[in-house]
Scaffold this motif. Structure first.
Motif, PDB file in Angstrom:
ATOM      1  N   GLN B 174       0.747  -1.325   0.101  1.00  0.00           N
ATOM      2  CA  GLN B 174       0.133   0.003  -0.080  1.00  0.00           C
ATOM      3  C   GLN B 174       0.774   1.270  -0.152  1.00  0.00           C
ATOM      4  OE1 GLN B 174      -2.941  -0.061  -0.818  1.00  0.00           O
ATOM      5  NE2 GLN B 174      -3.766  -1.854  -0.146  1.00  0.00           N
ATOM      6  N   ALA B 175       2.124   1.251   0.407  1.00  0.00           N
ATOM      7  CA  ALA B 175       2.847   2.392   0.317  1.00  0.00           C
ATOM      8  C   ALA B 175       4.381   1.982   0.245  1.00  0.00           C
ATOM      9  CB  ALA B 175       2.582   3.183   1.641  1.00  0.00           C
ATOM     10  N   PRO B 180      14.847   7.615   5.028  1.00  0.00           N
ATOM     11  CA  PRO B 180      14.356   7.193   6.331  1.00  0.00           C
ATOM     12  C   PRO B 180      12.715   7.581   6.764  1.00  0.00           C
ATOM     13  CG  PRO B 180      16.491   8.579   6.278  1.00  0.00           C
ATOM     14  CD  PRO B 180      15.635   8.637   4.753  1.00  0.00           C
ATOM     15  N   VAL B 181      12.478   6.582   7.469  1.00  0.00           N
ATOM     16  CA  VAL B 181      11.113   6.840   8.163  1.00  0.00           C
ATOM     17  C   VAL B 181      11.043   7.233   9.502  1.00  0.00           C
ATOM     18  CG1 VAL B 181      10.123   5.375   6.452  1.00  0.00           C
ATOM     19  CG2 VAL B 181      10.848   4.241   8.487  1.00  0.00           C
ATOM     20  N   THR B 182       9.927   7.890   9.858  1.00  0.00           N
ATOM     21  CA  THR B 182       9.906   8.353  11.553  1.00  0.00           C
ATOM     22  C   THR B 182       8.687   7.201  11.824  1.00  0.00           C
ATOM     23  OG1 THR B 182       8.339  10.103  10.816  1.00  0.00           O
ATOM     24  CG2 THR B 182      10.527  10.574  11.067  1.00  0.00           C
ATOM     25  N   ALA B 183       8.577   7.220  13.321  1.00  0.00           N
ATOM     26  CA  ALA B 183       7.473   6.434  13.872  1.00  0.00           C
ATOM     27  C   ALA B 183       6.354   6.940  13.387  1.00  0.00           C
ATOM     28  CB  ALA B 183       7.786   6.035  15.331  1.00  0.00           C
ATOM     29  N   ASP B 184       6.175   8.359  13.766  1.00  0.00           N
ATOM     30  CA  ASP B 184       4.986   9.190  13.398  1.00  0.00           C
ATOM     31  C   ASP B 184       4.614   8.892  12.055  1.00  0.00           C
ATOM     32  OD1 ASP B 184       5.135   9.962  16.027  1.00  0.00           O
ATOM     33  OD2 ASP B 184       5.851  11.813  15.896  1.00  0.00           O
ATOM     34  N   GLY B 185       5.554   9.140  10.969  1.00  0.00           N
ATOM     35  CA  GLY B 185       5.221   9.099   9.666  1.00  0.00           C
ATOM     36  C   GLY B 185       4.487   7.736   9.325  1.00  0.00           C
ATOM     37  N   LEU B 186       5.184   6.779   9.817  1.00  0.00           N
ATOM     38  CA  LEU B 186       4.611   5.304   9.633  1.00  0.00           C
ATOM     39  C   LEU B 186       3.310   5.060  10.055  1.00  0.00           C
ATOM     40  CD1 LEU B 186       7.732   2.963  10.404  1.00  0.00           C
ATOM     41  CD2 LEU B 186       6.541   3.251   7.986  1.00  0.00           C
ATOM     42  N   ASP B 187       2.963   5.716  11.465  1.00  0.00           N
ATOM     43  CA  ASP B 187       1.720   5.564  11.980  1.00  0.00           C
ATOM     44  C   ASP B 187       0.760   6.421  11.349  1.00  0.00           C
ATOM     45  OD1 ASP B 187       1.864   3.802  14.166  1.00  0.00           O
ATOM     46  OD2 ASP B 187       2.728   5.199  15.343  1.00  0.00           O
ATOM     47  N   ARG B 188       1.152   7.673  10.653  1.00  0.00           N
ATOM     48  CA  ARG B 188       0.336   8.497   9.694  1.00  0.00           C
ATOM     49  C   ARG B 188      -0.372   7.855   8.701  1.00  0.00           C
ATOM     50  NH1 ARG B 188       2.947  12.735  10.269  1.00  0.00           N
ATOM     51  NH2 ARG B 188       4.234  12.527   8.340  1.00  0.00           N
ATOM     52  N   VAL B 189       0.916   7.109   7.930  1.00  0.00           N
ATOM     53  CA  VAL B 189       0.556   6.471   6.706  1.00  0.00           C
ATOM     54  C   VAL B 189      -0.546   5.144   6.912  1.00  0.00           C
ATOM     55  CG1 VAL B 189       1.635   4.788   4.941  1.00  0.00           C
ATOM     56  CG2 VAL B 189       2.509   7.289   5.471  1.00  0.00           C
ATOM     57  N   ASN B 195      -7.922   4.613   7.018  1.00  0.00           N
ATOM     58  CA  ASN B 195      -9.212   5.546   6.679  1.00  0.00           C
ATOM     59  C   ASN B 195      -9.720   5.682   5.124  1.00  0.00           C
ATOM     60  OD1 ASN B 195      -9.724   6.050   9.185  1.00  0.00           O
ATOM     61  ND2 ASN B 195      -7.970   7.422   9.352  1.00  0.00           N
ATOM     62  N   GLY B 196      -8.877   4.844   4.384  1.00  0.00           N
ATOM     63  CA  GLY B 196      -9.201   4.950   2.867  1.00  0.00           C
ATOM     64  C   GLY B 196      -8.681   6.251   2.384  1.00  0.00           C
ATOM     65  N   VAL B 197      -7.559   6.979   3.056  1.00  0.00           N
ATOM     66  CA  VAL B 197      -7.060   8.072   2.434  1.00  0.00           C
ATOM     67  C   VAL B 197      -5.663   7.706   1.686  1.00  0.00           C
ATOM     68  CG1 VAL B 197      -5.997  10.315   3.085  1.00  0.00           C
ATOM     69  CG2 VAL B 197      -8.067   9.484   4.073  1.00  0.00           C
ATOM     70  N   ASP B 198      -5.466   8.352   0.550  1.00  0.00           N
ATOM     71  CA  ASP B 198      -3.966   8.134  -0.035  1.00  0.00           C
ATOM     72  C   ASP B 198      -3.106   8.682   0.523  1.00  0.00           C
ATOM     73  OD1 ASP B 198      -2.006   7.748  -1.828  1.00  0.00           O
ATOM     74  OD2 ASP B 198      -3.192   8.229  -3.544  1.00  0.00           O
ATOM     75  N   PRO B 199      -2.126   8.022   1.289  1.00  0.00           N
ATOM     76  CA  PRO B 199      -0.901   8.975   1.824  1.00  0.00           C
ATOM     77  C   PRO B 199      -0.277   9.903   1.110  1.00  0.00           C
ATOM     78  CG  PRO B 199      -0.528   6.648   2.115  1.00  0.00           C
ATOM     79  CD  PRO B 199      -1.861   6.608   1.158  1.00  0.00           C
ATOM     80  N   SER B 200      -0.022   9.319  -0.075  1.00  0.00           N
ATOM     81  CA  SER B 200       0.978  10.213  -0.767  1.00  0.00           C
ATOM     82  C   SER B 200       0.153  11.491  -1.337  1.00  0.00           C
ATOM     83  CB  SER B 200       1.264   9.462  -2.381  1.00  0.00           C
ATOM     84  OG  SER B 200      -0.148   9.158  -3.105  1.00  0.00           O
ATOM     85  N   LYS B 201      -1.071  11.571  -1.118  1.00  0.00           N
ATOM     86  CA  LYS B 201      -1.885  12.941  -1.528  1.00  0.00           C
ATOM     87  C   LYS B 201      -1.709  14.038  -0.637  1.00  0.00           C
ATOM     88  CE  LYS B 201      -3.816  11.647  -5.582  1.00  0.00           C
ATOM     89  NZ  LYS B 201      -2.758  10.530  -5.945  1.00  0.00           N
TER      90      LYS B 201
END
Lengths: 159, 202
Positions: B174-175, B180-189, B195-201
């Motif tokens: 899905q992504a 480098p990733v962050t913990a918050d970034g991973l959780d947000r994605v 929630n059916g939101v495209d994280p790249s948008k």
């Protein structure tokens, strides 16, 4: 078969024999390529996904090393070159250095063939024209002969 | 006694030369200011993290990922169905991987109790021994799978480290992160995807 006919067509026949022989030899080479040759050829036709300015064959980037291993594994399994390239392109889009055979990219393949045919046709046309011109100016005309004969006659009259 | 010749007076600059000399500070000043601005922007800029990029795998079943972890345990991605899985390609020699490791530890700890997201590392061109030493110094209790020939990295289309993929509970990619990733970034994605939101948008 006259001698002049042979003289006109012998060079063409020789050239045709050479071209066919070279093509047959060239086409036959593909069948006897070793796996190493195939791996090198495929690796040389794929752009390194990490560094992009080198081919997978030339690059020492880790991604290129992985791809070389992948190519070697697939070739060892007997997968065709086209299928190996397609598998790489499906995972790493835009890394293929082989021009596509469809769309605008197909021009890369078509233009040389069309150019060869047109150039060959132009050569045949030019050679024919030149040979016709040569035939028409091959010897003295009747007028020329008459002039020379008259001159010789007059030369005999002089003391 | 010979008289020493008086030094010749310095030639006065001609009209165009005088104009150039007067103009020079007005050219040099803006150029200098722009250069200083570049340095300030570069020095204050944060390194790119949580960069989501396209992948031919998006929306498709994840490639098979099975092998042995650095602890000698078998691992198969197929066994992780039913939960979100974060697949992280890494190596101890990769600077970005070292940078993101504390965040991966945080992410792993956050989801340890709920077990609603699993983390799995795939070693990219390095040895199990190096990774064990890396884990000892940097932390990380999640499975780290050995990929000796790099076949898994090729299957996922990994170009450069670090790269991270988010797999949904049905086993679909899905992504894809190419930084480098962050913990918050991973959780947000993962939240976006839930929630059916495209994280790249975003």
């Amino acid at each position: 078969m006259t001698r002049s006919f042979l003289r006109a067509w012998l060079p063409w026949a020789t050239m045709a024999v050479i071209v066919v022989t070279v093509l047959v030899l060239g086409a036959g080479r593909g069948g006897t390529r070793s796996n190493k040759d195939r791996i090198d050829a495929i690796a040389a036709s794929v752009r390194c996904p990490e560094c992009r300015s080198e081919t997978v064959r030339d690059s020492s980037a880790p991604a290129a090393l992985n791809l070389r291993d992948f190519i070697a594994t697939e070739v060892g399994k007997g997968t065709s070159d086209a299928d190996v390239r397609a598998a790489i392109e499906s995972r790493f889009p835009g890394t293929s250095l082989v021009p596509p055979s469809t769309g605008v990219g197909a021009l890369v393949w078509i233009v040389p063939i069309v150019a060869t045919v047109v150039a060959g046709g132009a050569l045949v046309f030019a050679f024919r024209r030149w040979s016709r011109q040569a035939a028409s100016t091959a010897g003295p005309s009747e007028d020329d002969r008459a002039l020379v004969a008259a001159a010789l006659e007059h030369a005999g009259d002089e003391p | 006694m010979a008289e020493t010749a008086a030094p010749a007076p310095a030639p006065t600059p001609s009209g165009p030369a005088r104009r150039r000399r007067r103009l020079a500070p007005f050219v040099a000043l803006p150029v200098g200011l722009v250069l200083v601005g570049f340095v300030v922007v570069l020095a204050r800029g944060k390194p790119a993290v949580d960069r989501i990029i396209a992948s031919p795998l998006l929306g498709k079943p994840a490639p098979a990922l099975q092998g042995t972890t650095i602890d000698g345990a078998p691992f198969s991605l197929a066994n992780q169905k039913g939960t979100w899985v974060v697949v992280n390609f890494f190596a101890p020699w990769c600077t970005g991987c070292r940078q993101e490791q504390p965040d991966l530890v945080t992410f792993s700890q956050r989801h340890q109790t709920a077990r609603d997201a699993e983390l799995v590392g795939v070693i990219f061109n390095d040895t199990a021994a190096n990774v064990r030493s890396f884990r000892q110094s940097e932390g990380g209790g999640w499975p780290m799978v050995i990929d000796p020939s790099g076949a898994t990295a090729v299957d996922f289309g990994v170009s450069a480290l670090p790269e991270t993929f988010v797999i949904d509970p049905n086993g679909y990619v899905q992504a894809r992160f190419s930084s480098p990733v962050t913990a918050d970034g991973l959780d947000r994605v993962i939240d976006d995807l839930r929630n059916g939101v495209d994280p790249s948008k975003r």
